[in-house]
Design a protein around this motif. Sequence first.
Motif, short mmCIF file in Angstrom:
data_model
loop_
_atom_site.label_atom_id
_atom_site.label_comp_id
_atom_site.label_asym_id
_atom_site.label_seq_id
_atom_site.Cartn_x
_atom_site.Cartn_y
_atom_site.Cartn_z
N VAL A 8 0.84 -1.21 0.00
CA VAL A 8 0.00 0.00 0.00
C VAL A 8 0.87 1.26 0.00
O VAL A 8 0.63 2.19 -0.77
CB VAL A 8 -0.97 0.00 1.20
CG1 VAL A 8 -1.65 1.35 1.36
CG2 VAL A 8 -2.02 -1.09 1.04
N LEU A 9 1.89 1.27 0.84
CA LEU A 9 2.78 2.44 0.88
C LEU A 9 3.53 2.61 -0.43
O LEU A 9 3.76 3.74 -0.87
CB LEU A 9 3.76 2.33 2.05
CG LEU A 9 3.17 2.69 3.40
CD1 LEU A 9 4.12 2.29 4.52
CD2 LEU A 9 2.87 4.18 3.49
N ALA A 10 3.91 1.52 -1.06
CA ALA A 10 4.57 1.62 -2.36
C ALA A 10 3.63 2.24 -3.39
O ALA A 10 4.05 3.10 -4.18
CB ALA A 10 5.04 0.24 -2.83
N ARG A 11 2.35 1.86 -3.36
CA ARG A 11 1.38 2.45 -4.29
C ARG A 11 1.15 3.92 -3.99
O ARG A 11 0.97 4.72 -4.91
CB ARG A 11 0.08 1.66 -4.24
CG ARG A 11 0.18 0.34 -4.96
CD ARG A 11 -1.17 -0.37 -5.07
NE ARG A 11 -0.93 -1.79 -5.05
CZ ARG A 11 -1.20 -2.61 -4.04
NH1 ARG A 11 -1.78 -2.16 -2.96
NH2 ARG A 11 -0.91 -3.88 -4.12
N ILE A 12 1.13 4.28 -2.71
CA ILE A 12 1.01 5.70 -2.36
C ILE A 12 2.19 6.46 -2.96
O ILE A 12 2.02 7.54 -3.53
CB ILE A 12 0.94 5.90 -0.83
CG1 ILE A 12 -0.39 5.40 -0.29
CG2 ILE A 12 1.17 7.38 -0.46
CD1 ILE A 12 -0.47 5.37 1.24
N GLN B 288 3.81 5.76 -5.60
CA GLN B 288 3.67 5.85 -7.05
C GLN B 288 2.64 6.89 -7.46
O GLN B 288 2.74 7.49 -8.52
CB GLN B 288 3.25 4.48 -7.62
CG GLN B 288 4.31 3.43 -7.51
CD GLN B 288 3.77 2.04 -7.84
OE1 GLN B 288 2.56 1.83 -8.00
NE2 GLN B 288 4.66 1.07 -7.91
N HIS B 289 1.62 7.11 -6.62
CA HIS B 289 0.51 7.98 -7.00
C HIS B 289 0.51 9.33 -6.29
O HIS B 289 -0.33 10.18 -6.62
CB HIS B 289 -0.83 7.27 -6.75
CG HIS B 289 -0.98 6.03 -7.56
ND1 HIS B 289 -1.20 6.04 -8.92
CD2 HIS B 289 -0.91 4.72 -7.20
CE1 HIS B 289 -1.27 4.80 -9.37
NE2 HIS B 289 -1.10 3.97 -8.34
N ALA B 290 1.42 9.55 -5.36
CA ALA B 290 1.43 10.82 -4.63
C ALA B 290 1.87 11.94 -5.55
O ALA B 290 2.77 11.77 -6.37
CB ALA B 290 2.37 10.72 -3.42
N SER B 291 1.23 13.05 -5.41
CA SER B 291 1.60 14.23 -6.18
C SER B 291 3.00 14.68 -5.80
O SER B 291 3.37 14.67 -4.63
CB SER B 291 0.61 15.36 -5.90
OG SER B 291 1.09 16.59 -6.42
N GLY B 292 3.79 15.05 -6.79
CA GLY B 292 5.14 15.54 -6.53
C GLY B 292 5.16 16.81 -5.71
O GLY B 292 6.20 17.20 -5.18
N GLU B 293 4.02 17.48 -5.60
CA GLU B 293 3.95 18.72 -4.84
C GLU B 293 3.77 18.47 -3.35
O GLU B 293 3.95 19.37 -2.54
CB GLU B 293 2.78 19.57 -5.35
CG GLU B 293 2.93 19.97 -6.80
CD GLU B 293 1.69 20.65 -7.34
OE1 GLU B 293 0.73 20.85 -6.58
OE2 GLU B 293 1.68 20.96 -8.54
#
Length: 129
Positions: free
Chosen positions: A78-82, A84-89
């Motif tokens: 789950v943390l790995a997916r976060i 991958q999908h977290a905004s760079g901002e």
Amino acid sequence: MTVQPLALTDTDETFPGQLPVGELSRRLAAELMAAAAICRDCEHIAGDLASGGAALENLSRLQALDELSQRLHGLSDVLARIGQHASGEWSMAVEPLLEGLGLADLVMRLRDAKNHDGWDATAGELDFF
């Protein structure tokens, strides 16, 4: 699945002491994956010990160790997916998160993006409190 943190350049950090949420998630995922690997090793050791004739109630405790391993692995995914999908901002200060964490090597791995031996952690020596 082994999750490795990304190496950050100085320009990747928005503010000093800030870390992108995606990178923090990747680092936490790597830690959980290493912890799950330690649990799996312990399962094998405990299973070998139990094969000598452990009581049924002790065998059911081994199932709890297996569940712990599965939970750690799942949380790592789950943390790995976060990551991958977290905004760079998105970024946050990491020092308040690490405050009071008793494992110095863990603090260093979460604070520093360099690859550490701890990503492939093995169980350390027994420490009695």
